[in-house]
Design a protein around this motif. Structure first.
Motif, PDB file in Angstrom:
ATOM      1  N   THR A   1       0.719  -1.670  -0.051  1.00 14.69           N
ATOM      2  CA  THR A   1      -0.159   0.405   0.349  1.00 14.69           C
ATOM      3  C   THR A   1       0.894   1.258  -0.770  1.00 14.69           C
ATOM      4  O   THR A   1       0.822   2.017   1.064  1.00 14.69           O
ATOM      5  CB  THR A   1      -1.086   0.068   1.494  1.00 14.69           C
ATOM      6  OG1 THR A   1      -0.243  -0.123   2.199  1.00 14.69           O
ATOM      7  CG2 THR A   1      -2.106  -1.200   1.014  1.00 14.69           C
TER       8      THR A   1
ATOM      9  N   GLU B   1      -1.529   6.966  -2.763  1.00 16.95           N
ATOM     10  CA  GLU B   1      -3.131   6.917  -2.056  1.00 16.95           C
ATOM     11  C   GLU B   1      -3.405   7.497  -3.603  1.00 16.95           C
ATOM     12  O   GLU B   1      -3.505   8.113  -4.306  1.00 16.95           O
ATOM     13  CB  GLU B   1      -3.257   8.295  -1.692  1.00 16.95           C
ATOM     14  CG  GLU B   1      -4.580   9.145  -1.346  1.00 16.95           C
ATOM     15  CD  GLU B   1      -4.255  10.126  -0.158  1.00 16.95           C
ATOM     16  OE1 GLU B   1      -5.412  11.260  -0.160  1.00 16.95           O
ATOM     17  OE2 GLU B   1      -3.163  10.194  -0.375  1.00 16.95           O
ATOM     18  N   ASN B   2      -4.928   6.392  -4.114  1.00 15.45           N
ATOM     19  CA  ASN B   2      -5.527   6.365  -4.989  1.00 15.45           C
ATOM     20  C   ASN B   2      -6.404   7.635  -5.119  1.00 15.45           C
ATOM     21  O   ASN B   2      -6.909   8.350  -4.128  1.00 15.45           O
ATOM     22  CB  ASN B   2      -6.397   5.385  -5.203  1.00 15.45           C
ATOM     23  CG  ASN B   2      -6.869   4.845  -6.387  1.00 15.45           C
ATOM     24  OD1 ASN B   2      -6.368   5.174  -7.499  1.00 15.45           O
ATOM     25  ND2 ASN B   2      -7.666   4.026  -6.540  1.00 15.45           N
TER      26      ASN B   2
ATOM     27  N   ASP C   1     -10.578   9.261  -6.162  1.00 16.79           N
ATOM     28  CA  ASP C   1     -11.296   8.833  -5.492  1.00 16.79           C
ATOM     29  C   ASP C   1     -12.062   8.396  -6.470  1.00 16.79           C
ATOM     30  O   ASP C   1     -13.385   8.049  -6.067  1.00 16.79           O
ATOM     31  CB  ASP C   1     -12.256  10.365  -5.250  1.00 16.79           C
ATOM     32  CG  ASP C   1     -12.562  11.368  -5.766  1.00 16.79           C
ATOM     33  OD1 ASP C   1     -13.565  12.196  -6.060  1.00 16.79           O
ATOM     34  OD2 ASP C   1     -11.918  10.793  -7.272  1.00 16.79           O
TER      35      ASP C   1
ATOM     36  N   THR D   1     -12.066   5.253  -9.651  1.00 19.54           N
ATOM     37  CA  THR D   1     -10.983   3.591  -9.677  1.00 19.54           C
ATOM     38  C   THR D   1      -9.735   3.822 -10.363  1.00 19.54           C
ATOM     39  O   THR D   1      -8.938   2.938 -10.701  1.00 19.54           O
ATOM     40  CB  THR D   1     -11.989   2.641 -10.575  1.00 19.54           C
ATOM     41  OG1 THR D   1     -12.144   3.143 -12.060  1.00 19.54           O
ATOM     42  CG2 THR D   1     -12.816   2.281 -10.071  1.00 19.54           C
TER      43      THR D   1
ATOM     44  N   ALA E   1      -3.889   1.541  -2.603  1.00 20.79           N
ATOM     45  CA  ALA E   1      -4.008   1.872  -0.928  1.00 20.79           C
ATOM     46  C   ALA E   1      -5.277   2.168  -0.048  1.00 20.79           C
ATOM     47  O   ALA E   1      -5.898   1.385   0.134  1.00 20.79           O
ATOM     48  CB  ALA E   1      -3.224   2.780  -0.431  1.00 20.79           C
ATOM     49  N   HIS E   2      -6.488   1.843  -1.575  1.00 22.27           N
ATOM     50  CA  HIS E   2      -7.835   2.581  -1.880  1.00 22.27           C
ATOM     51  C   HIS E   2      -8.483   2.453  -2.777  1.00 22.27           C
ATOM     52  O   HIS E   2      -7.846   2.895  -3.960  1.00 22.27           O
ATOM     53  CB  HIS E   2      -7.977   3.858  -1.001  1.00 22.27           C
ATOM     54  CG  HIS E   2      -9.568   4.297  -1.222  1.00 22.27           C
ATOM     55  ND1 HIS E   2      -9.877   3.855   0.111  1.00 22.27           N
ATOM     56  CD2 HIS E   2      -9.858   5.241  -1.715  1.00 22.27           C
ATOM     57  CE1 HIS E   2     -11.290   4.552  -0.009  1.00 22.27           C
ATOM     58  NE2 HIS E   2     -11.070   5.388  -1.611  1.00 22.27           N
TER      59      HIS E   2
ATOM     60  N   GLN F   1     -12.285   2.152  -4.585  1.00 25.11           N
ATOM     61  CA  GLN F   1     -14.029   2.350  -4.601  1.00 25.11           C
ATOM     62  C   GLN F   1     -14.191   2.635  -5.953  1.00 25.11           C
ATOM     63  O   GLN F   1     -13.809   2.884  -7.359  1.00 25.11           O
ATOM     64  CB  GLN F   1     -14.140   4.071  -3.999  1.00 25.11           C
ATOM     65  CG  GLN F   1     -15.754   4.506  -3.594  1.00 25.11           C
ATOM     66  CD  GLN F   1     -15.846   5.117  -2.975  1.00 25.11           C
ATOM     67  OE1 GLN F   1     -14.550   6.079  -2.440  1.00 25.11           O
ATOM     68  NE2 GLN F   1     -17.306   6.317  -2.850  1.00 25.11           N
TER      69      GLN F   1
ATOM     70  N   GLU G   1     -15.885   0.324  -1.197  1.00 24.80           N
ATOM     71  CA  GLU G   1     -14.632   0.455  -1.119  1.00 24.80           C
ATOM     72  C   GLU G   1     -13.860  -0.676  -0.437  1.00 24.80           C
ATOM     73  O   GLU G   1     -14.470  -1.484   0.250  1.00 24.80           O
ATOM     74  CB  GLU G   1     -14.855   1.402   0.129  1.00 24.80           C
ATOM     75  CG  GLU G   1     -13.620   2.621  -0.035  1.00 24.80           C
ATOM     76  CD  GLU G   1     -13.961   3.426   1.619  1.00 24.80           C
ATOM     77  OE1 GLU G   1     -12.811   4.307   2.330  1.00 24.80           O
ATOM     78  OE2 GLU G   1     -15.125   3.743   1.211  1.00 24.80           O
ATOM     79  N   MET G   2     -12.678  -0.908  -1.258  1.00 14.69           N
ATOM     80  CA  MET G   2     -12.269  -1.464  -0.212  1.00 14.69           C
ATOM     81  C   MET G   2     -10.323  -1.105  -0.094  1.00 14.69           C
ATOM     82  O   MET G   2     -10.175   0.365  -0.465  1.00 14.69           O
ATOM     83  CB  MET G   2     -11.348  -2.676  -1.506  1.00 14.69           C
ATOM     84  CG  MET G   2     -12.717  -3.947  -1.538  1.00 14.69           C
ATOM     85  SD  MET G   2     -11.702  -5.040  -3.273  1.00 14.69           S
ATOM     86  CE  MET G   2     -10.924  -6.144  -2.181  1.00 14.69           C
ATOM     87  N   ASN G   3     -10.040  -0.782   0.857  1.00 12.79           N
ATOM     88  CA  ASN G   3      -9.025  -0.319   1.706  1.00 12.79           C
ATOM     89  C   ASN G   3      -7.722  -1.657   1.472  1.00 12.79           C
ATOM     90  O   ASN G   3      -6.437  -1.244   1.835  1.00 12.79           O
ATOM     91  CB  ASN G   3      -9.001   0.323   3.042  1.00 12.79           C
ATOM     92  CG  ASN G   3      -9.993   1.772   2.962  1.00 12.79           C
ATOM     93  OD1 ASN G   3      -9.581   2.022   2.075  1.00 12.79           O
ATOM     94  ND2 ASN G   3     -11.095   1.428   3.760  1.00 12.79           N
ATOM     95  N   LYS G   4      -7.940  -3.237   1.286  1.00 14.74           N
ATOM     96  CA  LYS G   4      -6.875  -3.910   1.195  1.00 14.74           C
ATOM     97  C   LYS G   4      -7.541  -5.184   0.222  1.00 14.74           C
ATOM     98  O   LYS G   4      -8.707  -4.892  -0.270  1.00 14.74           O
ATOM     99  CB  LYS G   4      -7.369  -4.463   2.658  1.00 14.74           C
ATOM    100  CG  LYS G   4      -8.209  -5.262   3.264  1.00 14.74           C
ATOM    101  CD  LYS G   4      -8.027  -5.943   4.399  1.00 14.74           C
ATOM    102  CE  LYS G   4      -9.136  -5.860   5.019  1.00 14.74           C
ATOM    103  NZ  LYS G   4      -9.053  -7.386   6.366  1.00 14.74           N
TER     104      LYS G   4
END
Length: 180
Positions: free
Chosen positions: A19, A22-23, A25, A27, A37-38, A40, A45-48
Motif C-alpha cells: 500500500t 493514495e488512489n 476518489d 477507480t 492503498a484505496h 472505490q 470501497e476496499m482498503n486492502k
C-alpha cells in the motif's frame, strides 16, 4: 522457467499486500503507480486486498487478462504505450457454477477428473470437482444416476447436464453453447 513460476506464485500470494500510494476518489490510478492503498467503485470501497495493476501488464511473464480474487473478477481498463496497466476495474463473477461429479467405483471417473484438472489449469472459469463417495447426499440432491456427470447451474438452477466420458474439447464446446 521454474523461477518464473515461483515468482508468479509469490506475486499471486501477495496480491494487494503493498500500500504505497493514495488512489484518487474513483477507480483511476495515478500515472506510474504500481500499488493501491484505496479502491472505490459501484461495488463499494476496499482498503486492502486490491490486486496490483502490475498483474495485468502486457508483455510480462505474469500477465493476466483477468483474475478472480476476493469475490470479484479483476481486469485492466487502460494500458499506457509501454503496456503497463494504468487502471483496474472489477466486476461480479458470472452466476454460472459448473460441477463435475465423479465416483471412486466408476472407472471413467479417474480419466474425467484428469480432464477437469487440465481444463481448470487452462481456463479462467473453474469447474468444481466433486467426489460423490465423499458427499453421498449430492447423489439424491442432483438426481445423479450415472457417472461421470457435468452439471451447469445458473443461480442454483440446473441449466445443463452432460453425462459420460467426453473429450475436453467436447465438454468445452458444450459449456460454451450452454452459457450463451
Amino acid at each position: 522457467m521454474l523461477l518464473r513460476l515461483l515468482v508468479a506464485g509469490l506475486l499471486l500470494l501477495n496480491i494487494g499486500a503493498a500500500t504505497a500510494f493514495e488512489n484518487t476518489d474513483t477507480t483511476t490510478f495515478k500515472a506510474n503507480s504500481r500499488e493501491v492503498a484505496h479502491f472505490q467503485d459501484q461495488y463499494g470501497e476496499m482498503n486492502k486486498n486490491v490486486p496490483c495493476p502490475c498483474i495485468f501488464d502486457q508483455g510480462r511473464y505474469f500477465y493476466q487478462q483477468e483474475i478472480n480474487a476476493f469475490g470479484y473478477v479483476w481486469s485492466c481498463r487502460e494500458y499506457n504505450a509501454e503496456g503497463l496497466c494504468l487502471d483496474i476495474i472489477r466486476r461480479l463473477p458470472e452466476p454460472y457454477k459448473i460441477l463435475a461429479f465423479v465416483a471412486n467405483w466408476q472407472e471413467d471417473s479417474e480419466i474425467f477428473s484428469d480432464l477437469i484438472q487440465v481444463y481448470n489449469a487452462e481456463h479462467q472459469q473453474q469447474i468444481e470437482l466433486v467426489n460423490v463417495d465423499e458427499q453421498p447426499a449430492l447423489i439424491e440432491q442432483y438426481h445423479l444416476t450415472e457417472m461421470p456427470v457435468l452439471l451447469l447451474l445458473k443461480n442454483q438452477t440446473e441449466t445443463g447436464r452432460l453425462t459420460g466420458l467426453h473429450s475436453r474439447s467436447q465438454f468445452s464446446q458444450w459449456l460454451e453453447q450452454k452459457q450463451k
